[in-house]
Design an enzyme around this catalytic site. Structure first.
Site, PDB file in Angstrom:
ATOM      1  N   GLU A 172      -1.179  -6.274   7.938  1.00  8.25           N
ATOM      2  CA  GLU A 172      -0.581  -7.589   7.734  1.00  8.25           C
ATOM      3  C   GLU A 172       0.886  -7.659   8.161  1.00  8.25           C
ATOM      4  O   GLU A 172       1.470  -8.737   8.205  1.00  8.25           O
ATOM      5  CB  GLU A 172      -0.695  -7.991   6.260  1.00  8.25           C
ATOM      6  CG  GLU A 172      -2.120  -8.231   5.798  1.00  8.25           C
ATOM      7  CD  GLU A 172      -2.908  -6.955   5.525  1.00  8.25           C
ATOM      8  OE1 GLU A 172      -4.143  -6.983   5.692  1.00  8.25           O
ATOM      9  OE2 GLU A 172      -2.300  -5.925   5.168  1.00  8.25           O
ATOM     10  N   TRP A 210       0.861  -1.185   0.000  1.00  6.59           N
ATOM     11  CA  TRP A 210       0.000   0.000   0.000  1.00  6.59           C
ATOM     12  C   TRP A 210       0.896   1.233   0.000  1.00  6.59           C
ATOM     13  O   TRP A 210       1.890   1.260   0.716  1.00  6.59           O
ATOM     14  CB  TRP A 210      -0.883  -0.028   1.250  1.00  6.59           C
ATOM     15  CG  TRP A 210      -2.079   0.853   1.168  1.00  6.59           C
ATOM     16  CD1 TRP A 210      -2.174   2.127   1.628  1.00  6.59           C
ATOM     17  CD2 TRP A 210      -3.349   0.534   0.620  1.00  6.59           C
ATOM     18  NE1 TRP A 210      -3.410   2.629   1.398  1.00  6.59           N
ATOM     19  CE2 TRP A 210      -4.170   1.658   0.780  1.00  6.59           C
ATOM     20  CE3 TRP A 210      -3.874  -0.608  -0.002  1.00  6.59           C
ATOM     21  CZ2 TRP A 210      -5.493   1.699   0.342  1.00  6.59           C
ATOM     22  CZ3 TRP A 210      -5.191  -0.577  -0.418  1.00  6.59           C
ATOM     23  CH2 TRP A 210      -5.985   0.570  -0.247  1.00  6.59           C
ATOM     24  N   SER A 247      -0.467  -2.419   5.994  1.00  6.14           N
ATOM     25  CA  SER A 247       0.210  -2.357   7.289  1.00  6.14           C
ATOM     26  C   SER A 247      -0.365  -3.311   8.324  1.00  6.14           C
ATOM     27  O   SER A 247       0.368  -3.810   9.174  1.00  6.14           O
ATOM     28  CB  SER A 247       0.196  -0.917   7.815  1.00  6.14           C
ATOM     29  OG  SER A 247       1.027  -0.102   7.006  1.00  6.14           O
ATOM     30  N   HIS A 258     -10.532   4.642  11.171  1.00  7.09           N
ATOM     31  CA  HIS A 258      -9.741   3.525  10.656  1.00  7.09           C
ATOM     32  C   HIS A 258      -8.246   3.731  10.922  1.00  7.09           C
ATOM     33  O   HIS A 258      -7.543   2.796  11.297  1.00  7.09           O
ATOM     34  CB  HIS A 258     -10.002   3.344   9.160  1.00  7.09           C
ATOM     35  CG  HIS A 258      -9.298   2.186   8.541  1.00  7.09           C
ATOM     36  ND1 HIS A 258      -9.653   0.882   8.802  1.00  7.09           N
ATOM     37  CD2 HIS A 258      -8.259   2.130   7.681  1.00  7.09           C
ATOM     38  CE1 HIS A 258      -8.854   0.065   8.127  1.00  7.09           C
ATOM     39  NE2 HIS A 258      -7.990   0.804   7.447  1.00  7.09           N
ATOM     40  N   THR A 318     -12.003   8.897   8.874  1.00  4.85           N
ATOM     41  CA  THR A 318     -12.661   7.973   9.794  1.00  4.85           C
ATOM     42  C   THR A 318     -11.676   7.505  10.861  1.00  4.85           C
ATOM     43  O   THR A 318     -10.484   7.799  10.803  1.00  4.85           O
ATOM     44  CB  THR A 318     -13.199   6.741   9.040  1.00  4.85           C
ATOM     45  OG1 THR A 318     -12.083   5.971   8.572  1.00  4.85           O
ATOM     46  CG2 THR A 318     -14.078   7.143   7.862  1.00  4.85           C
ATOM     47  N   VAL A 336       3.053   2.671   5.383  1.00  6.26           N
ATOM     48  CA  VAL A 336       2.585   4.050   5.428  1.00  6.26           C
ATOM     49  C   VAL A 336       1.096   4.021   5.726  1.00  6.26           C
ATOM     50  O   VAL A 336       0.327   3.365   5.020  1.00  6.26           O
ATOM     51  CB  VAL A 336       2.836   4.777   4.090  1.00  6.26           C
ATOM     52  CG1 VAL A 336       2.258   6.183   4.125  1.00  6.26           C
ATOM     53  CG2 VAL A 336       4.321   4.803   3.759  1.00  6.26           C
TER      54      VAL A 336
END
Length: 155
Positions: free
Chosen positions: A59, A26, A57, A87, A85, A79
């Site tokens: 994982e 990501w 991240s 999250h 939100t 990153v």
């Protein structure tokens, strides 16, 4: 970025050590560069590397745990950019708690090289590009190796 207090350790003698590096895919432009910098740091310190990639991240901890079984130190790179939100908070807590637990459970240094930032610009400024204020891929790797050498010296 605090901008002060960095210990200034740029290389250590880690000949014979193995660094496990796990990097999220990501934000690939950033994590790819951080991975390159981590591998370069390990090489500059005389260590070998084992590299693994994961989607994001969240994982990182489970693969870091697997790397801790076969490597002297582990470096986790990712990153996480704050959105609108909660999250961001959940991801950051999960990653931090997971990496800390692995380090304590295994007694091996696990470097938290996950950028937790508000903007992509802040991430770029920490990712070790030319002109970046910081190089977290390099710094996390050297910090983990330095910690491993300290543990080894303690007997």
């Amino acid at each position: 970025m605090a901008g002060f207090g960095e210990p200034g350790v740029t290389e250590v003698d880690a000949a014979g050590m193995t660094v496990g590096v796990v990097a999220a895919r990501w934000h690939g432009e950033l994590t790819d560069h951080m991975l390159d910098r981590a591998v370069a740091a390990a090489k500059a310190c005389g260590a070998e590397t084992v590299v693994a990639r994961v989607a994001g991240s969240v994982e990182l901890p489970v693969v870091a745990q697997a790397l801790a079984r076969c490597c002297d130190v582990v470096v986790a790179l990712g990153v996480v950019i704050r959105g609108e939100t909660a999250h961001f908070d959940f991801v950051c807590r999960s990653v931090t708690d997971g990496l800390t637990r692995i380090a304590l459970d295994t007694g091996k240094p696990v470097a938290h090289g996950v950028l937790t930032v508000n903007t992509i610009g802040q991430a770029r400024d920490r990712a070790g590009f030319d002109g970046s204020a910081e190089d977290k891929g390099w710094a996390a790797t050297v910090a983990a190796l330095d910690a491993a050498l300290t543990i080894r010296a303690l007997g």
